[in-house]
Design a protein around this motif. Structure first.
Motif, PDB file in Angstrom:
ATOM      1  N   ASP A 284       0.831  -1.212   0.000  1.00 52.28           N
ATOM      2  CA  ASP A 284       0.000   0.000   0.000  1.00 52.28           C
ATOM      3  C   ASP A 284       0.860   1.255   0.000  1.00 52.28           C
ATOM      4  OD1 ASP A 284      -2.288  -1.568   0.024  1.00 52.28           O
ATOM      5  OD2 ASP A 284      -2.629  -1.350   2.192  1.00 52.28           O
ATOM      6  N   LEU A 285       1.935   1.218   0.766  1.00 55.50           N
ATOM      7  CA  LEU A 285       2.843   2.369   0.859  1.00 55.50           C
ATOM      8  C   LEU A 285       3.390   2.759  -0.514  1.00 55.50           C
ATOM      9  CD1 LEU A 285       4.690   4.266   2.695  1.00 55.50           C
ATOM     10  CD2 LEU A 285       6.363   2.426   2.516  1.00 55.50           C
ATOM     11  N   ILE A 286       3.733   1.770  -1.313  1.00 58.70           N
ATOM     12  CA  ILE A 286       4.341   2.069  -2.621  1.00 58.70           C
ATOM     13  C   ILE A 286       3.331   1.992  -3.765  1.00 58.70           C
ATOM     14  CG2 ILE A 286       6.660   1.413  -1.902  1.00 58.70           C
ATOM     15  CD1 ILE A 286       6.291  -1.247  -3.345  1.00 58.70           C
TER      16      ILE A 286
ATOM     17  N   SER B 144      11.736   5.282  -6.908  1.00 58.70           N
ATOM     18  CA  SER B 144      10.783   6.023  -6.074  1.00 58.70           C
ATOM     19  C   SER B 144      10.165   5.122  -5.004  1.00 58.70           C
ATOM     20  CB  SER B 144       9.693   6.680  -6.925  1.00 58.70           C
ATOM     21  OG  SER B 144       8.928   5.707  -7.594  1.00 58.70           O
ATOM     22  N   ALA B 145       9.880   3.871  -5.357  1.00 54.65           N
ATOM     23  CA  ALA B 145       9.346   2.931  -4.364  1.00 54.65           C
ATOM     24  C   ALA B 145      10.409   2.610  -3.315  1.00 54.65           C
ATOM     25  CB  ALA B 145       8.863   1.654  -5.043  1.00 54.65           C
TER      26      ALA B 145
ATOM     27  N   ALA C 112      12.575   3.171   2.165  1.00 56.17           N
ATOM     28  CA  ALA C 112      13.693   3.611   3.015  1.00 56.17           C
ATOM     29  C   ALA C 112      13.206   4.666   4.014  1.00 56.17           C
ATOM     30  CB  ALA C 112      14.823   4.155   2.158  1.00 56.17           C
ATOM     31  N   ARG C 113      12.422   5.605   3.536  1.00 61.50           N
ATOM     32  CA  ARG C 113      11.884   6.638   4.432  1.00 61.50           C
ATOM     33  C   ARG C 113      10.980   6.020   5.492  1.00 61.50           C
ATOM     34  NH1 ARG C 113      12.224  12.094   2.318  1.00 61.50           N
ATOM     35  NH2 ARG C 113      13.175  12.042   0.258  1.00 61.50           N
ATOM     36  N   PHE C 114      10.167   5.051   5.093  1.00 58.92           N
ATOM     37  CA  PHE C 114       9.269   4.363   6.019  1.00 58.92           C
ATOM     38  C   PHE C 114      10.053   3.733   7.168  1.00 58.92           C
ATOM     39  CE2 PHE C 114       7.030   0.490   7.364  1.00 58.92           C
ATOM     40  CZ  PHE C 114       5.799   1.019   7.733  1.00 58.92           C
ATOM     41  N   PHE C 115      11.188   3.121   6.822  1.00 52.99           N
ATOM     42  CA  PHE C 115      12.016   2.467   7.839  1.00 52.99           C
ATOM     43  C   PHE C 115      13.025   3.433   8.460  1.00 52.99           C
ATOM     44  CE2 PHE C 115      10.759  -1.430   5.447  1.00 52.99           C
ATOM     45  CZ  PHE C 115      10.116  -2.066   6.499  1.00 52.99           C
ATOM     46  N   ASN C 116      12.980   4.701   8.042  1.00 47.84           N
ATOM     47  CA  ASN C 116      13.853   5.755   8.586  1.00 47.84           C
ATOM     48  C   ASN C 116      15.334   5.432   8.379  1.00 47.84           C
ATOM     49  OD1 ASN C 116      14.154   8.292   9.729  1.00 47.84           O
ATOM     50  ND2 ASN C 116      14.461   7.443  11.775  1.00 47.84           N
TER      51      ASN C 116
END
Length: 121
Positions: free
Chosen positions: A23-25, A45-46, A51-55
């Motif tokens: 869903d995130l991507i 981009s995905a 990467a941002r999601f997992f910080n």
């Protein structure tokens, strides 16, 4: 280890379901599952969203084992060593460097010409 395996490792460590990352991507879960299994490539981009999601950075996501590429410090390299390192760049990057060098050389030649021919008048 491929990037899909790295994503799966992070996802499982945090008890996150495949559907949440899909869903995130913006991808169907079955297609996302293929990424984790190495059967499908992932877009940059995905990869960035994950990467941002997992910080973490994309580099950290790609090199989850901690084997990050090291920066090359070229300040203390000789000109020949720098040229050899430049050969490792892609064509567009090399072209950009040579355009910058040409610009600096042209500027120097113009300055030398000006100082020699105009400043002495």
């Amino acid at each position: 280890m491929n990037v899909g395996t790295n994503i799966r490792t992070l996802r499982e460590q945090r008890n996150i379901k495949q559907q949440e990352i899909a869903d995130l991507i913006g991808m169907h879960r079955s297609n996302y599952s293929k990424i984790e299994n190495g059967q499908r490539e992932i877009s940059v981009s995905a990869l960035d969203k994950i990467a941002r999601f997992f910080n973490i950075t994309i580099d950290e996501l790609v090199h989850l084992d901690g084997d990050l590429p090291q920066e090359v410090d070229i300040e203390d390299k000789t000109t020949m060593e720098q040229l050899k390192l430049m050969q490792e760049l892609d064509e567009e990057e090399r072209s950009m460097i040579f355009k910058m060098i040409d610009s600096f050389l042209t500027k120097k030649k113009f300055k030398d010409f000006f100082n020699k021919n105009v400043a002495s008048l």
